[in-house]
Design a protein around this motif. Structure first.
Motif, PDB file in Angstrom:
ATOM      1  N   ASP A 162      12.307  82.886 -38.830  1.00 11.87           N
ATOM      2  CA  ASP A 162      14.417  83.317 -39.048  1.00 11.87           C
ATOM      3  C   ASP A 162      13.871  84.574 -39.714  1.00 11.87           C
ATOM      4  OD1 ASP A 162      13.075  82.399 -41.436  1.00 11.87           O
ATOM      5  OD2 ASP A 162      14.350  80.687 -41.290  1.00 11.87           O
ATOM      6  N   MET A 163      13.801  84.984 -40.398  1.00  8.82           N
ATOM      7  CA  MET A 163      13.642  86.407 -40.513  1.00  8.82           C
ATOM      8  C   MET A 163      13.861  87.415 -40.347  1.00  8.82           C
ATOM      9  SD  MET A 163      15.453  87.560 -43.916  1.00  8.82           S
ATOM     10  CE  MET A 163      14.863  86.094 -44.509  1.00  8.82           C
ATOM     11  N   PHE A 164      14.310  88.420 -39.803  1.00  9.71           N
ATOM     12  CA  PHE A 164      13.882  89.658 -39.464  1.00  9.71           C
ATOM     13  C   PHE A 164      14.554  91.017 -39.772  1.00  9.71           C
ATOM     14  CE2 PHE A 164      17.479  88.875 -36.866  1.00  9.71           C
ATOM     15  CZ  PHE A 164      18.466  90.329 -37.265  1.00  9.71           C
ATOM     16  N   GLU A 165      13.956  92.539 -40.041  1.00 10.90           N
ATOM     17  CA  GLU A 165      14.079  93.357 -40.556  1.00 10.90           C
ATOM     18  C   GLU A 165      15.090  94.561 -39.206  1.00 10.90           C
ATOM     19  OE1 GLU A 165      11.947  96.104 -43.543  1.00 10.90           O
ATOM     20  OE2 GLU A 165      11.185  96.636 -41.627  1.00 10.90           O
ATOM     21  N   LEU A 166      15.823  94.830 -39.950  1.00  7.71           N
ATOM     22  CA  LEU A 166      16.220  96.033 -39.321  1.00  7.71           C
ATOM     23  C   LEU A 166      16.565  97.483 -39.774  1.00  7.71           C
ATOM     24  CD1 LEU A 166      19.571  95.210 -37.524  1.00  7.71           C
ATOM     25  CD2 LEU A 166      17.497  95.546 -36.368  1.00  7.71           C
ATOM     26  N   ARG A 167      15.953  98.224 -39.169  1.00  3.00           N
ATOM     27  CA  ARG A 167      15.583  99.740 -40.624  1.00  3.00           C
ATOM     28  C   ARG A 167      16.115 100.426 -39.328  1.00  3.00           C
ATOM     29  NH1 ARG A 167      10.383 101.015 -42.760  1.00  3.00           N
ATOM     30  NH2 ARG A 167       9.894  99.031 -43.416  1.00  3.00           N
ATOM     31  N   GLU A 201      16.510 106.649 -44.025  1.00  2.00           N
ATOM     32  CA  GLU A 201      16.925 105.442 -43.442  1.00  2.00           C
ATOM     33  C   GLU A 201      16.994 104.286 -44.583  1.00  2.00           C
ATOM     34  OE1 GLU A 201      13.865 103.967 -41.439  1.00  2.00           O
ATOM     35  OE2 GLU A 201      12.393 103.749 -42.112  1.00  2.00           O
ATOM     36  N   LEU A 202      17.290 102.996 -43.984  1.00  2.00           N
ATOM     37  CA  LEU A 202      18.270 102.397 -44.545  1.00  2.00           C
ATOM     38  C   LEU A 202      17.088 101.038 -44.063  1.00  2.00           C
ATOM     39  CD1 LEU A 202      20.832 100.455 -43.589  1.00  2.00           C
ATOM     40  CD2 LEU A 202      21.811 102.463 -44.713  1.00  2.00           C
ATOM     41  N   ALA A 203      17.290  99.850 -44.644  1.00  2.00           N
ATOM     42  CA  ALA A 203      16.420  98.400 -43.702  1.00  2.00           C
ATOM     43  C   ALA A 203      17.947  97.327 -44.624  1.00  2.00           C
ATOM     44  CB  ALA A 203      14.889  98.736 -44.553  1.00  2.00           C
ATOM     45  N   LEU A 204      18.113  96.441 -43.530  1.00  2.00           N
ATOM     46  CA  LEU A 204      18.207  95.494 -43.856  1.00  2.00           C
ATOM     47  C   LEU A 204      17.460  94.149 -43.528  1.00  2.00           C
ATOM     48  CD1 LEU A 204      21.768  95.926 -41.389  1.00  2.00           C
ATOM     49  CD2 LEU A 204      21.301  96.661 -43.778  1.00  2.00           C
ATOM     50  N   HIS A 205      17.385  93.413 -43.892  1.00  2.00           N
ATOM     51  CA  HIS A 205      16.818  91.620 -43.324  1.00  2.00           C
ATOM     52  C   HIS A 205      17.756  90.558 -43.361  1.00  2.00           C
ATOM     53  CE1 HIS A 205      13.759  94.146 -46.171  1.00  2.00           C
ATOM     54  NE2 HIS A 205      13.040  93.300 -45.221  1.00  2.00           N
ATOM     55  N   ILE A 206      17.655  90.589 -42.444  1.00  2.00           N
ATOM     56  CA  ILE A 206      18.716  89.392 -42.182  1.00  2.00           C
ATOM     57  C   ILE A 206      18.136  87.811 -41.482  1.00  2.00           C
ATOM     58  CG2 ILE A 206      20.449  88.712 -40.032  1.00  2.00           C
ATOM     59  CD1 ILE A 206      20.233  92.222 -39.962  1.00  2.00           C
ATOM     60  N   LYS A 207      18.449  86.855 -42.320  1.00  2.00           N
ATOM     61  CA  LYS A 207      18.226  85.470 -41.781  1.00  2.00           C
ATOM     62  C   LYS A 207      18.629  84.849 -40.347  1.00  2.00           C
ATOM     63  CE  LYS A 207      17.205  80.989 -43.777  1.00  2.00           C
ATOM     64  NZ  LYS A 207      16.115  80.689 -43.187  1.00  2.00           N
ATOM     65  N   THR A 208      18.087  84.154 -39.778  1.00  2.00           N
ATOM     66  CA  THR A 208      18.957  84.006 -38.439  1.00  2.00           C
ATOM     67  C   THR A 208      19.490  82.649 -38.675  1.00  2.00           C
ATOM     68  OG1 THR A 208      16.796  82.564 -37.447  1.00  2.00           O
ATOM     69  CG2 THR A 208      16.936  85.320 -36.624  1.00  2.00           C
ATOM     70  N   ARG A 209      20.470  82.330 -38.391  1.00  2.00           N
ATOM     71  CA  ARG A 209      21.584  80.781 -38.936  1.00  2.00           C
ATOM     72  C   ARG A 209      20.886  79.655 -37.499  1.00  2.00           C
ATOM     73  NH1 ARG A 209      21.105  81.415 -43.767  1.00  2.00           N
ATOM     74  NH2 ARG A 209      21.784  82.939 -44.900  1.00  2.00           N
ATOM     75  N   GLY A 210      20.169  79.928 -37.132  1.00  3.58           N
ATOM     76  CA  GLY A 210      20.228  78.989 -35.788  1.00  3.58           C
ATOM     77  C   GLY A 210      20.466  79.346 -34.558  1.00  3.58           C
ATOM     78  N   ASP A 211      20.750  78.462 -33.598  1.00  2.00           N
ATOM     79  CA  ASP A 211      20.227  78.905 -32.029  1.00  2.00           C
ATOM     80  C   ASP A 211      22.122  78.586 -31.884  1.00  2.00           C
ATOM     81  OD1 ASP A 211      17.987  78.870 -31.443  1.00  2.00           O
ATOM     82  OD2 ASP A 211      18.040  76.555 -30.940  1.00  2.00           O
ATOM     83  N   GLY A 212      22.054  80.144 -31.028  1.00  7.53           N
ATOM     84  CA  GLY A 212      23.720  80.144 -30.838  1.00  7.53           C
ATOM     85  C   GLY A 212      24.111  80.882 -31.393  1.00  7.53           C
ATOM     86  N   THR A 213      24.066  81.262 -32.897  1.00  4.43           N
ATOM     87  CA  THR A 213      24.666  82.400 -33.513  1.00  4.43           C
ATOM     88  C   THR A 213      24.461  83.345 -33.483  1.00  4.43           C
ATOM     89  OG1 THR A 213      22.341  82.031 -35.355  1.00  4.43           O
ATOM     90  CG2 THR A 213      24.453  80.896 -35.595  1.00  4.43           C
ATOM     91  N   TRP A 214      25.270  84.793 -33.964  1.00  3.01           N
ATOM     92  CA  TRP A 214      25.509  85.651 -34.126  1.00  3.01           C
ATOM     93  C   TRP A 214      23.767  86.299 -34.364  1.00  3.01           C
ATOM     94  CZ3 TRP A 214      25.181  90.297 -36.815  1.00  3.01           C
ATOM     95  CH2 TRP A 214      25.034  90.947 -36.809  1.00  3.01           C
TER      96      TRP A 214
END
Length: 85
Positions: free
Chosen positions: A24-29, A68-81
């Motif tokens: 449930d966590m991903f990184e954008l670079r 570069e910069l990084a964002l670490h994003i936690k998903t908030r469940g099915d159907g969410t942005w």
């Protein structure tokens, strides 16, 4: 109107790379320019046109350097942005 003009002046389209860290966590670079003044703890407004052209979300910069910069994003469940990203 002032906020709209400000957003339009700072709009930049870039390609980023994504890496899944956990289920449930991903990184954008995101690549930055040489005049990058972003630093850890600041935020940016993120738009992913393939998910929604009109939705912008504030994301905290988790680290940044001159390339570069990084964002670490936690998903908030099915159907969410965040899940769609």
């Amino acid at each position: 109107i002032e906020k709209t003009i400000g957003l339009m002046c700072h709009f930049v389209s870039v390609r980023s790379s994504a890496k899944i860290l956990t289920g449930d966590m991903f990184e954008l670079r995101i690549p930055t320019s040489l005049d990058n003044e972003s630093s850890t703890g600041q935020y940016l407004m993120l738009n992913v046109p393939s998910v929604s052209v009109l939705e912008w979300h504030p994301m905290t910069i988790t680290w940044s350097n001159e390339d570069e910069l990084a964002l670490h994003i936690k998903t908030r469940g099915d159907g969410t942005w965040t899940k769609k990203v």
